[in-house]
Design a protein around this motif. Structure first.
Motif, PDB file in Angstrom:
ATOM      1  N   HIS A 119      -2.169   7.873   7.247  1.00  0.00           N
ATOM      2  CA  HIS A 119      -3.488   7.371   7.690  1.00  0.00           C
ATOM      3  C   HIS A 119      -3.456   6.972   9.165  1.00  0.00           C
ATOM      4  O   HIS A 119      -4.426   7.159   9.892  1.00  0.00           O
ATOM      5  N   VAL A 120      -2.324   6.415   9.579  1.00  0.00           N
ATOM      6  CA  VAL A 120      -2.179   6.044  10.996  1.00  0.00           C
ATOM      7  C   VAL A 120      -2.100   7.327  11.829  1.00  0.00           C
ATOM      8  O   VAL A 120      -2.713   7.440  12.896  1.00  0.00           O
ATOM      9  N   SER A 140       5.735   2.529   9.735  1.00  0.00           N
ATOM     10  CA  SER A 140       4.408   3.016   9.343  1.00  0.00           C
ATOM     11  C   SER A 140       3.348   2.852  10.436  1.00  0.00           C
ATOM     12  O   SER A 140       2.380   3.600  10.489  1.00  0.00           O
ATOM     13  N   ALA A 172      -0.964  -5.771   2.557  1.00  0.00           N
ATOM     14  CA  ALA A 172      -0.376  -4.457   2.242  1.00  0.00           C
ATOM     15  C   ALA A 172       1.127  -4.417   2.515  1.00  0.00           C
ATOM     16  O   ALA A 172       1.820  -3.495   2.110  1.00  0.00           O
ATOM     17  N   CYS A 199      -8.329   2.653   6.536  1.00  0.00           N
ATOM     18  CA  CYS A 199      -7.763   3.333   5.361  1.00  0.00           C
ATOM     19  C   CYS A 199      -8.296   2.716   4.065  1.00  0.00           C
ATOM     20  O   CYS A 199      -8.715   1.559   4.041  1.00  0.00           O
ATOM     21  N   ALA A 256      -6.781   1.753   1.413  1.00  0.00           N
ATOM     22  CA  ALA A 256      -6.028   0.597   0.913  1.00  0.00           C
ATOM     23  C   ALA A 256      -6.597  -0.687   1.498  1.00  0.00           C
ATOM     24  O   ALA A 256      -6.745  -1.694   0.803  1.00  0.00           O
ATOM     25  N   THR A 257      -6.949  -0.656   2.779  1.00  0.00           N
ATOM     26  CA  THR A 257      -7.498  -1.839   3.440  1.00  0.00           C
ATOM     27  C   THR A 257      -8.857  -2.183   2.839  1.00  0.00           C
ATOM     28  O   THR A 257      -9.127  -3.340   2.493  1.00  0.00           O
ATOM     29  N   CYS A 262       2.690   6.116   8.713  1.00  0.00           N
ATOM     30  CA  CYS A 262       1.774   6.325   7.588  1.00  0.00           C
ATOM     31  C   CYS A 262       0.821   7.484   7.925  1.00  0.00           C
ATOM     32  O   CYS A 262       0.283   7.540   9.041  1.00  0.00           O
ATOM     33  N   CYS A 265       0.861  -1.186   0.000  1.00  0.00           N
ATOM     34  CA  CYS A 265       0.000   0.000   0.000  1.00  0.00           C
ATOM     35  C   CYS A 265       0.901   1.241   0.000  1.00  0.00           C
ATOM     36  O   CYS A 265       2.116   1.138   0.173  1.00  0.00           O
ATOM     37  N   TYR A 266       0.252   2.375  -0.109  1.00  0.00           N
ATOM     38  CA  TYR A 266       0.976   3.650  -0.142  1.00  0.00           C
ATOM     39  C   TYR A 266       1.871   3.831   1.101  1.00  0.00           C
ATOM     40  O   TYR A 266       3.042   4.194   0.998  1.00  0.00           O
ATOM     41  N   GLY A 267       1.303   3.531   2.283  1.00  0.00           N
ATOM     42  CA  GLY A 267       2.028   3.777   3.535  1.00  0.00           C
ATOM     43  C   GLY A 267       3.262   2.912   3.677  1.00  0.00           C
ATOM     44  O   GLY A 267       4.304   3.357   4.176  1.00  0.00           O
ATOM     45  N   VAL A 268       3.166   1.669   3.221  1.00  0.00           N
ATOM     46  CA  VAL A 268       4.303   0.751   3.318  1.00  0.00           C
ATOM     47  C   VAL A 268       5.382   1.143   2.297  1.00  0.00           C
ATOM     48  O   VAL A 268       6.568   1.183   2.618  1.00  0.00           O
ATOM     49  N   THR A 309      -6.495   1.066  11.418  1.00  0.00           N
ATOM     50  CA  THR A 309      -6.617   1.372   9.985  1.00  0.00           C
ATOM     51  C   THR A 309      -6.864   0.135   9.132  1.00  0.00           C
ATOM     52  O   THR A 309      -7.426   0.231   8.042  1.00  0.00           O
TER      53      THR A 309
HETATM   54  S1  SF4 Z   1      -2.803   2.748   7.101  1.00  0.00           S
HETATM   55 FE1  SF4 Z   1      -3.304   1.875   5.103  1.00  0.00          FE
HETATM   56  S2  SF4 Z   1      -1.909   2.897   3.675  1.00  0.00           S
HETATM   57 FE2  SF4 Z   1      -1.124   3.206   5.743  1.00  0.00          FE
HETATM   58  S3  SF4 Z   1       0.324   1.561   6.110  1.00  0.00           S
HETATM   59 FE3  SF4 Z   1      -1.625   0.885   6.931  1.00  0.00          FE
HETATM   60  S4  SF4 Z   1      -2.605  -0.249   5.252  1.00  0.00           S
HETATM   61 FE4  SF4 Z   1      -0.957   0.972   4.371  1.00  0.00          FE
END
Ligand code: SF4
Length: 276
Positions: free
Chosen positions: A96-97, A71, A258, A188, A190-191, A94, A12-15, A160
């Protein structure tokens, strides 16, 4: 046999962002480390170690150097401790986190009793909890929601990577607990996308392969979801694939968490195709 990849799968974007940040801060003298494994994927952690990014379990293990926050994020005390120890800190939490952490903090400051819907032992959930000043409840099941006492002002956030359906179901139980409720659904995109794509594919195939760390919460959740639709195997690498899984299978689906690197997904895909 047809081999089908889920529409959304893997990093995903965050990773991706966290790994990029770690690589940018790699050092050949062993002075760069992530606090905890950068992602829940042992193969990627090993690869980064070879590239000059180690892992420490706690800041006590570092006298100097650079610490990278992964993240999953950390609580406010870790930032303070890194500063007081004179460590350089690079934050790969991340966004989102970060949003989930700050939502929990804000709710807490506004006088809400915070309920975090997520897994108690997951590092991200622990980090969100830290931002509430340790005043939150962490719940993972409908039964735990029902067991909560009545609450004056109730603020809800989520891990998330929590299942959207389970979150909805737990929130329904919580609606009875308070007259003033604020819900910040911090799952998030992505999930959501990975879970929806995995379920859609699992409905069409005879068996699913879910690739990712056995210690990865979001991969495990994908495997649980797929198992409700068809025979499902959770594997970390191609080495775990077994011939007999493909017997009498017309269509096999592949998804990945992810935190699963592309190269591992490709290896599994190729191997399945060679048996098609
Ligand atoms: S919050 Fe979502 S985008 Fe961020 S690391 Fe976790 S799964 Fe990936």
């Amino acid at each position: 046999m047809e081999v089908i990849l889920a529409e959304h799968l893997g990093f995903c974007y965050g990773v991706k962002r966290a790994i990029e940040i770690a690589r940018q801060n790699a050092s050949s003298d062993g002075s760069s480390s992530t606090l905890g494994p950068i992602i829940h994927n042992p193969q990627m952690v090993e690869r980064l170690k070879n590239e000059g990014v180690g892992t420490v379990g706690s800041l006590n293990e570092m006298d100097d150097g650079l610490v990278i926050i992964r993240s999953h994020g950390v609580g406010p005390k870790v930032y303070e401790e890194a500063e007081s120890r004179g460590l350089e800190l690079v934050d790969a939490t991340c966004p989102h986190v970060k949003k989930a952490q700050l939502s929990a903090k804000l709710l807490s400051e506004e006088g809400y009793t915070v309920v975090i819907v997520g897994e108690k032992d997951h590092p991200e959930v622990k980090s969100i909890f830290e931002w509430t000043g340790h005043g939150a409840h962490i719940i993972e099941t409908e039964a735990e929601a029902e067991a909560l006492p009545r609450i004056g002002k109730l603020g809800i956030v989520s891990q998330t990577t929590f299942s959207g359906d389970r979150f909805q179901s737990i929130v329904s139980c919580l609606l009875e607990k308070s007259r003033e409720i604020k819900i910040l659904r911090t799952i998030c995109t992505a999930t959501d996308l990975r879970q929806a794509a995995a379920l859609e594919l699992a409905e069409k195939v005879d068996a699913m392969l879910v690739i990712g760390g056995k210690n990865s919460a979001n991969t495990t959740r994908l495997a649980q979801l797929c198992a409700t639709k068809c025979k499902t195997y959770h594997i970390e690498t191609v080495a775990e694939l077994q011939d007999e899984w493909m017997n009498h299978v017309n269509k096999i689906g592949i998804t990945a968490g992810a935190s699963t690197p592309d190269w591992i997904i490709k290896e599994v895909y190729k191997q399945c195709q060679s048996r098609a």
